[in-house]
Scaffold this active site. Structure first.
Site, mmCIF file in Angstrom:
data_model
loop_
_atom_site.group_PDB
_atom_site.id
_atom_site.type_symbol
_atom_site.label_atom_id
_atom_site.label_comp_id
_atom_site.label_asym_id
_atom_site.label_seq_id
_atom_site.Cartn_x
_atom_site.Cartn_y
_atom_site.Cartn_z
ATOM 1 N N GLU A 60 -1.412 -5.594 8.717
ATOM 2 C CA GLU A 60 -0.698 -4.984 9.834
ATOM 3 C C GLU A 60 -1.424 -5.206 11.153
ATOM 4 O O GLU A 60 -2.652 -5.262 11.195
ATOM 5 C CB GLU A 60 -0.557 -3.475 9.593
ATOM 6 N N ASP B 47 0.833 -1.199 0.000
ATOM 7 C CA ASP B 47 0.000 0.000 0.000
ATOM 8 C C ASP B 47 0.872 1.254 0.000
ATOM 9 O O ASP B 47 0.367 2.377 -0.082
ATOM 10 C CB ASP B 47 -1.001 0.007 1.157
ATOM 11 N N SER B 48 2.186 1.051 0.034
ATOM 12 C CA SER B 48 3.136 2.148 -0.178
ATOM 13 C C SER B 48 2.919 2.807 -1.527
ATOM 14 O O SER B 48 3.407 3.921 -1.767
ATOM 15 C CB SER B 48 4.577 1.630 -0.079
ATOM 16 N N GLU C 277 9.072 -3.719 10.908
ATOM 17 C CA GLU C 277 9.432 -2.410 10.350
ATOM 18 C C GLU C 277 9.728 -1.408 11.457
ATOM 19 O O GLU C 277 8.976 -1.286 12.426
ATOM 20 C CB GLU C 277 8.300 -1.878 9.468
ATOM 21 N N ASP D 171 -0.634 -6.397 -0.167
ATOM 22 C CA ASP D 171 -1.053 -5.721 1.054
ATOM 23 C C ASP D 171 -2.572 -5.640 1.138
ATOM 24 O O ASP D 171 -3.249 -5.408 0.129
ATOM 25 C CB ASP D 171 -0.499 -4.289 1.077
ATOM 26 N N LYS E 26 -0.787 -9.643 3.092
ATOM 27 C CA LYS E 26 -0.121 -9.100 4.278
ATOM 28 C C LYS E 26 -1.053 -8.119 4.981
ATOM 29 O O LYS E 26 -1.691 -7.299 4.320
ATOM 30 C CB LYS E 26 1.181 -8.377 3.915
#
Length: 275
Positions: free
Chosen positions: A115, A44-45, A182, A83, A113
């Protein structure tokens, strides 16, 4: 060699480091795959490095699917991880499983992925139960940027470090095959890595993780205005691109491009018929 979640799990036991990079399109993914990268993350960067936003929060599940499709077309051997963007797994367990399924079914990802720690264990368990591999993500989780008050190192107190270790164990127990760490102090990342049997993939988490991941625009030096502390620039592609574009503009303006070798011809007899 085809990379799978088993490849990732085996690497930890065999002491082999895992390499990952982000990618968002066919051409970059194809180059990475040809270099034998272990895994590619459609992160999602993209909200920041593709769309130019100040954070990742605006990215939608449809955007991740779009970019996953493009990456999939360029990959033969790398593990493709997509993501799950902000609010795609937070509202309900049903949403989490449905959106994870879309990334696999529509996008072509091999894994997803998400978070978070103890707060997303039920989501991880449900997604894994749906036969979808999950990569966890702890430490500086960009989707929590507003809660953190910015992009700040996490786990730098004994209390928060202890929580990271506990969360990693919970994520492993929930069925995840690996965890991204991270923005975590090196020693703490090492402790997390040694406390679980699944591989850790570090980004700003030191040398002792089982693998590393970077945003490809950062490591190739495409943006010169800001370079995160944890990034090593292996090239200055941004400068090379600028020089090339400037040369192109100059040659167009001066008539140096295109030359005859860049042009197509027509048979003279056919040309004469037009006069």
């Amino acid at each position: 060699m085809k990379n799978t979640i088993q490849t990732f799990k085996n690497a930890k036991y065999e002491g082999k480091k895992l390499s990952m990079l982000t990618a968002y399109d066919y051409s970059i993914a194809k180059i990475m795959d040809e270099c034998d990268i272990n895994g590619i993350l459609i992160g999602d960067s993209l909200g920041m490095v593709i769309k130019g936003e100040e954070n990742t929060l605006s990215v939608t599940i449809d955007e991740i699917i779009y970019h996953t499709k493009a990456v999939k077309n360029g990959v033969k051997n790398a593990l493709i991880v997509s993501d799950m963007p902000f609010l795609s797994y937070h509202v309900s367990i049903e949403d989490a499983v449905k959106n994870a399924g879309r990334l696999i079914k529509e996008g072509g990802a091999h894994a997803v992925k998400l978070e978070g720690g103890s707060n997303v264990i039920k989501q991880i368990e449900s997604i894994v139960n749906a036969q979808i591999p999950v990569m966890g993500h702890l430490g500086l989780t960009p989707q929590s940027v507003n809660s953190f008050g910015g992009f700040k190192v996490q786990g730098n107190t004994s209390e928060t470090a202890r929580q990271l270790i506990e969360d990693a164990k919970l994520i492993e127990k929930a069925g995840a095959f690996s965890i991204v760490l991270e923005g975590v102090p090196t020693k703490i990342a090492e402790m997390v890595t040694n406390s679980i049997s699944i591989p850790t993939i570090g980004i700003g988490a030191g040398i002792n993780c089982d693998g590393q991941i970077l945003v490809y625009q950062d490591m190739l030096g495409m943006f010169g205005d800001f370079v995160p502390k944890f990034v090593k620039q292996y090239a200055n592609i941004g400068d090379i691109m600028k020089d090339s574009i400037k040369n192109y503009i100059l040659e167009v303006n001066t008539g140096a491009f295109p030359q005859e070798k860049h042009s197509f011809s027509i048979n003279e007899s056919e040309l004469e018929k037009l006069y």
